[in-house]
Design a protein around this motif. Structure first.
Motif, PDB file in Angstrom:
ATOM      1  N   ARG A   1     111.832 -58.073  55.548  1.00 24.87           N
ATOM      2  CA  ARG A   1     111.047 -57.169  54.791  1.00 24.87           C
ATOM      3  C   ARG A   1     112.817 -57.994  53.515  1.00 24.87           C
ATOM      4  O   ARG A   1     114.401 -57.935  54.073  1.00 24.87           O
ATOM      5  CB  ARG A   1     111.324 -56.256  54.547  1.00 24.87           C
TER       6      ARG A   1
ATOM      7  N   GLU B   1     115.761 -54.111  49.156  1.00 21.05           N
ATOM      8  CA  GLU B   1     115.835 -53.597  47.804  1.00 21.05           C
ATOM      9  C   GLU B   1     116.878 -53.559  47.195  1.00 21.05           C
ATOM     10  O   GLU B   1     118.467 -52.706  47.642  1.00 21.05           O
ATOM     11  CB  GLU B   1     115.050 -51.722  48.109  1.00 21.05           C
TER      12      GLU B   1
ATOM     13  N   TRP C   1     107.477 -62.617  54.149  1.00 19.04           N
ATOM     14  CA  TRP C   1     107.453 -61.665  52.801  1.00 19.04           C
ATOM     15  C   TRP C   1     108.084 -61.972  51.646  1.00 19.04           C
ATOM     16  O   TRP C   1     108.687 -63.100  51.689  1.00 19.04           O
ATOM     17  CB  TRP C   1     108.345 -60.523  53.750  1.00 19.04           C
TER      18      TRP C   1
ATOM     19  N   TYR D   1     106.717 -61.683  46.962  1.00 21.40           N
ATOM     20  CA  TYR D   1     106.819 -60.287  46.427  1.00 21.40           C
ATOM     21  C   TYR D   1     105.899 -60.601  45.511  1.00 21.40           C
ATOM     22  O   TYR D   1     105.665 -62.045  45.033  1.00 21.40           O
ATOM     23  CB  TYR D   1     107.469 -59.851  45.665  1.00 21.40           C
TER      24      TYR D   1
ATOM     25  N   GLY E   1     114.335 -60.827  45.343  1.00 17.79           N
ATOM     26  CA  GLY E   1     112.498 -59.922  45.185  1.00 17.79           C
ATOM     27  C   GLY E   1     112.330 -59.878  43.844  1.00 17.79           C
ATOM     28  O   GLY E   1     112.777 -60.915  43.080  1.00 17.79           O
TER      29      GLY E   1
ATOM     30  N   GLU F   1     104.446 -55.781  47.330  1.00 14.74           N
ATOM     31  CA  GLU F   1     105.313 -56.490  48.597  1.00 14.74           C
ATOM     32  C   GLU F   1     104.102 -57.311  48.869  1.00 14.74           C
ATOM     33  O   GLU F   1     103.114 -56.262  49.093  1.00 14.74           O
ATOM     34  CB  GLU F   1     105.733 -55.293  49.460  1.00 14.74           C
TER      35      GLU F   1
END
Length: 181
Positions: A93, A96, A45, A47, A74, A33
């Protein structure tokens, strides 16, 4: 213990540090991350995933910025054959799991909170700061942060710098034009 790498960014002559924290590992890939500081104290943010098999080096780098709205991209589409850098344009963020409607709505509310206080007849994040100055324009820091993240990823060991490519549509497609110019 989660690995922590330094994500060094040079933005407008001010050296700031971001982080790349390992958040997942399996037999196919390792995922980090990214916390990417930009101008004005804002943070992006994203990945970064790379193949877990060092024997597959050097590997290509796919870069992607999502389309407009509260992007929820993500690391869930990493395939273990290439490194993947996903950079989101909003300062929160990514929930998930990505496609969870409840988490997406929570992210949208956070985006709406970011827009409060901007004098717009029709609030839209893409217009934030457009009348003030180049540095206040919403995309200014986002573009700088995304470009710095690409620079960082391209310098990672094992990246084949001759095979860096971009994928995006709508807002993400526009970023591709800007970032590859």
């Amino acid at each position: 213990m989660k690995a922590r790498l330094t994500l060094a960014l040079l933005t407008l002559g001010i050296c700031t540090s971001g982080t790349a924290t390992e958040i997942g590992r399996n037999e196919r890939y390792v995922t980090y991350e990214l916390r990417i500081p930009t101008v004005g104290g804002r943070v992006l943010w994203g990945y970064y995933s790379e193949p877990a098999d060092a024997a597959s080096r050097p590997f290509p780098l796919k870069v992607e910025v999502p389309g407009a709205g509260p992007g929820w991209r993500g690391p869930w589409d990493a395939d273990g054959r290439q490194a993947t850098l996903l950079v989101n344009v909003h300062g929160y963020r990514i929930p998930e799991g990505g496609n969870d409607k409840i988490r997406h709505e929570q992210a949208r509310r956070e985006l709406d909170d970011l827009l409060k206080g901007y004098p717009l007849a029709s609030p839209a994040y893409s217009k934030i700061g457009i009348a003030k100055s180049r540095e206040d324009f919403f995309y200014y820091g986002v573009i700088l942060g995304a470009c710095r993240a690409v620079d960082w990823a391209a310098e990672r060991p094992g990246i084949d710098r001759e095979r860096v490519y971009y994928r995006g549509c709508s807002q993400g497609g526009g970023f591709g034009l800007i970032m590859t110019a």
